[in-house]
Motif scaffolding. Sequence first.
Motif, short mmCIF file in Angstrom:
data_model
loop_
_atom_site.label_atom_id
_atom_site.label_comp_id
_atom_site.label_asym_id
_atom_site.label_seq_id
_atom_site.Cartn_x
_atom_site.Cartn_y
_atom_site.Cartn_z
N MET A 34 0.82 -1.22 0.00
CA MET A 34 0.00 0.00 0.00
C MET A 34 0.85 1.26 0.00
SD MET A 34 -2.89 -0.57 2.87
CE MET A 34 -3.93 -1.99 3.00
N GLN A 35 2.15 1.10 0.27
CA GLN A 35 3.09 2.22 0.30
C GLN A 35 2.65 3.31 1.29
OE1 GLN A 35 4.98 2.41 -3.65
NE2 GLN A 35 5.27 4.57 -3.28
N LEU A 36 2.20 2.87 2.45
CA LEU A 36 1.86 3.82 3.52
C LEU A 36 3.14 4.18 4.28
CD1 LEU A 36 -1.26 2.03 5.02
CD2 LEU A 36 -1.25 4.39 4.17
N PRO A 37 3.18 5.31 4.93
CA PRO A 37 4.33 5.60 5.81
C PRO A 37 4.43 4.54 6.90
CG PRO A 37 2.97 7.56 5.50
CD PRO A 37 2.21 6.43 4.90
N GLN A 38 5.67 4.21 7.29
CA GLN A 38 5.89 3.20 8.34
C GLN A 38 5.10 3.54 9.59
OE1 GLN A 38 7.03 0.37 9.14
NE2 GLN A 38 8.20 -0.19 7.34
N VAL A 39 5.06 4.81 9.94
CA VAL A 39 4.42 5.19 11.20
C VAL A 39 2.92 4.86 11.17
CG1 VAL A 39 4.08 7.60 10.48
CG2 VAL A 39 4.22 7.04 12.90
N VAL A 40 2.30 5.00 10.02
CA VAL A 40 0.87 4.67 9.92
C VAL A 40 0.69 3.15 9.92
CG1 VAL A 40 -1.21 4.89 8.50
CG2 VAL A 40 0.39 6.81 8.70
N ALA A 41 1.57 2.44 9.18
CA ALA A 41 1.49 0.98 9.16
C ALA A 41 1.67 0.41 10.57
CB ALA A 41 2.55 0.41 8.22
N GLN A 42 2.64 0.95 11.31
CA GLN A 42 2.87 0.45 12.68
C GLN A 42 1.69 0.74 13.58
OE1 GLN A 42 5.25 -1.57 13.65
NE2 GLN A 42 6.14 -1.53 11.61
N ALA A 43 1.03 1.87 13.36
CA ALA A 43 -0.16 2.19 14.16
C ALA A 43 -1.27 1.18 13.87
CB ALA A 43 -0.64 3.62 13.85
N CYS A 44 -1.37 0.73 12.61
CA CYS A 44 -2.35 -0.30 12.26
C CYS A 44 -2.01 -1.61 12.97
CB CYS A 44 -2.36 -0.55 10.75
SG CYS A 44 -3.00 0.83 9.81
N PHE A 45 -0.72 -2.00 12.89
CA PHE A 45 -0.32 -3.27 13.49
C PHE A 45 -0.48 -3.25 15.02
CE2 PHE A 45 2.74 -3.91 9.69
CZ PHE A 45 1.70 -4.41 8.92
N LEU A 46 -0.39 -2.05 15.59
CA LEU A 46 -0.57 -1.92 17.04
C LEU A 46 -1.94 -2.47 17.47
CD1 LEU A 46 0.90 -0.72 19.51
CD2 LEU A 46 -0.28 1.44 19.03
N TRP A 47 -2.94 -2.25 16.64
CA TRP A 47 -4.27 -2.77 16.96
C TRP A 47 -4.26 -4.29 17.06
CZ3 TRP A 47 -8.22 -0.20 18.76
CH2 TRP A 47 -8.32 1.16 18.50
N LEU A 48 -3.55 -4.93 16.11
CA LEU A 48 -3.53 -6.39 16.10
C LEU A 48 -2.77 -6.91 17.32
CD1 LEU A 48 -2.77 -6.98 12.32
CD2 LEU A 48 -4.99 -6.68 13.43
N HIS A 49 -1.67 -6.24 17.64
CA HIS A 49 -0.89 -6.62 18.83
C HIS A 49 -1.74 -6.50 20.08
CE1 HIS A 49 3.74 -6.71 18.44
NE2 HIS A 49 3.28 -7.81 18.96
N ALA A 50 -2.44 -5.38 20.19
CA ALA A 50 -3.26 -5.14 21.39
C ALA A 50 -4.37 -6.19 21.51
CB ALA A 50 -3.87 -3.73 21.33
N ALA A 51 -4.84 -6.65 20.35
CA ALA A 51 -5.98 -7.58 20.35
C ALA A 51 -5.57 -8.99 20.70
CB ALA A 51 -6.67 -7.55 18.99
N ASN A 52 -4.42 -9.45 20.14
CA ASN A 52 -4.11 -10.87 20.26
C ASN A 52 -2.66 -11.10 19.82
OD1 ASN A 52 -3.87 -13.65 19.88
ND2 ASN A 52 -6.02 -13.87 19.31
N VAL A 53 -1.76 -11.09 20.78
CA VAL A 53 -0.33 -11.15 20.43
C VAL A 53 0.02 -12.50 19.80
CG1 VAL A 53 0.53 -11.96 22.67
CG2 VAL A 53 1.94 -10.46 21.28
N GLY A 54 -0.70 -13.56 20.19
CA GLY A 54 -0.40 -14.89 19.65
C GLY A 54 -0.71 -14.98 18.16
N THR A 55 -1.89 -14.56 17.76
CA THR A 55 -2.27 -14.63 16.34
C THR A 55 -1.51 -13.58 15.53
OG1 THR A 55 -4.44 -15.53 16.89
CG2 THR A 55 -4.24 -14.47 14.74
#
Length: 307
Positions: free
Chosen positions: A102-123
């Motif tokens: 998607m060629q998003l800035p890293q900072v935005v991509a990491q903010a997206c991934f933060l949601w997944l981490h917060a939700a379920n670190v195993g998956t």
Amino acid sequence: MRSLLLSRRDLDFLLNDWLQVEKLTSRPRFAAHDRDTFAAVLDLAEEVATEHFAPHRKLSDAHEPVFDGERVHLPAEVGEALRVLAGTGMIGAAMDESVGGMQLPQVVAQACFLWLHAANVGTAAYPFLTVANANLLLAHGSPEQVDTWVRPMVEGRFTGTMCLSEPQAGSSLSDVTTRAEARPDGTYRVTGTKMWISGGDHELSENIVHLVLARIPGSPPGVRGISLFVVPRFLMAADGAVGERNDVVLAGLNHKMGYRGTVNTLLNFGEGRFTTGGEPGAVGYLVGEPGQGLAQMFHMMNEARVG
Ligand SMILES: Cc1cc2nc3c(=O)[nH]c(=O)nc-3n(C[C@H](O)[C@H](O)[C@H](O)COP(=O)(O)OP(=O)(O)OC[C@H]3O[C@@H](n4cnc5c(N)ncnc54)[C@H](O)[C@@H]3O)c2cc1C
């Protein structure tokens, strides 16, 4: 009601008011984006995390992976969450459009991934390892390796691992003994045992791209003699389809407190169970130049916080 996993208000404040990410759209790389596209992808991450990752976090912790001698069994919800994530295209959030990102800035991509981490670190570990594996190959792999391994990872069809540790080599990676012997066709045959490999065996993806540290016979001792290889679970056929099984064998699962949702494995490379072409050893492909393995691997380790 908004998700309680993270405060979206705080995240928006950090991204928009403090970091002023919108200014990045003045750069040619991010010109296709604006504040609305950033908000839309963050909405999507929040939705996927809340509806597909969070609901099974207790389930997958209580029901850790099981190996029946042939296959690893995981709760079905893990695979379903990863399929939903793959459908969003978020695995390639920060990667170039040329490889399907998607060629998003890293900072935005990491903010997206933060949601997944917060939700379920195993998956979340499966896509995070995959993103870090793909980024390593984008930095150090050949164009052919990018086409063969990175594109399917960005599409969510393949997953990735990092195979550094061995039963006798943890922090002391200079003690790695896994061997990679060159073959006349330019490939290598890899033999050895890797320990603690997160995401090392499962049925969640069509193929698993293992990045393996190994020594080419005759290499100097210590870390300067370590090279990096792509060793896939399945070899690729000439037509680009997933082909025959490579000799990467699951020897057993490891159990870890607090992180049981991610399958963690002991892998034998070149055990002889899936011998290909009548030769011993798992088929491997050198990444970059010999002796650069550890430096290249740090590209992934610095990113894969969950490894
Ligand atoms: C949840 C989890 C997931 C993992 N996933 C992966 C994976 O995907 N791929 C992979 O390759 N590995 C993985 N590992 C393995 C991990 O990288 C190793 O655990 C790590 O390298 C440490 O090695 P070790 O456990 O053998 O500890 P050791 O190396 O035996 O270290 C034990 C202790 O001694 C200390 N120590 C070691 N050497 C020195 C020294 N020279 N000086 C001072 N102190 C020292 C360490 O700091 C530590 O406190 C995973 C581990 C865990 C816990």
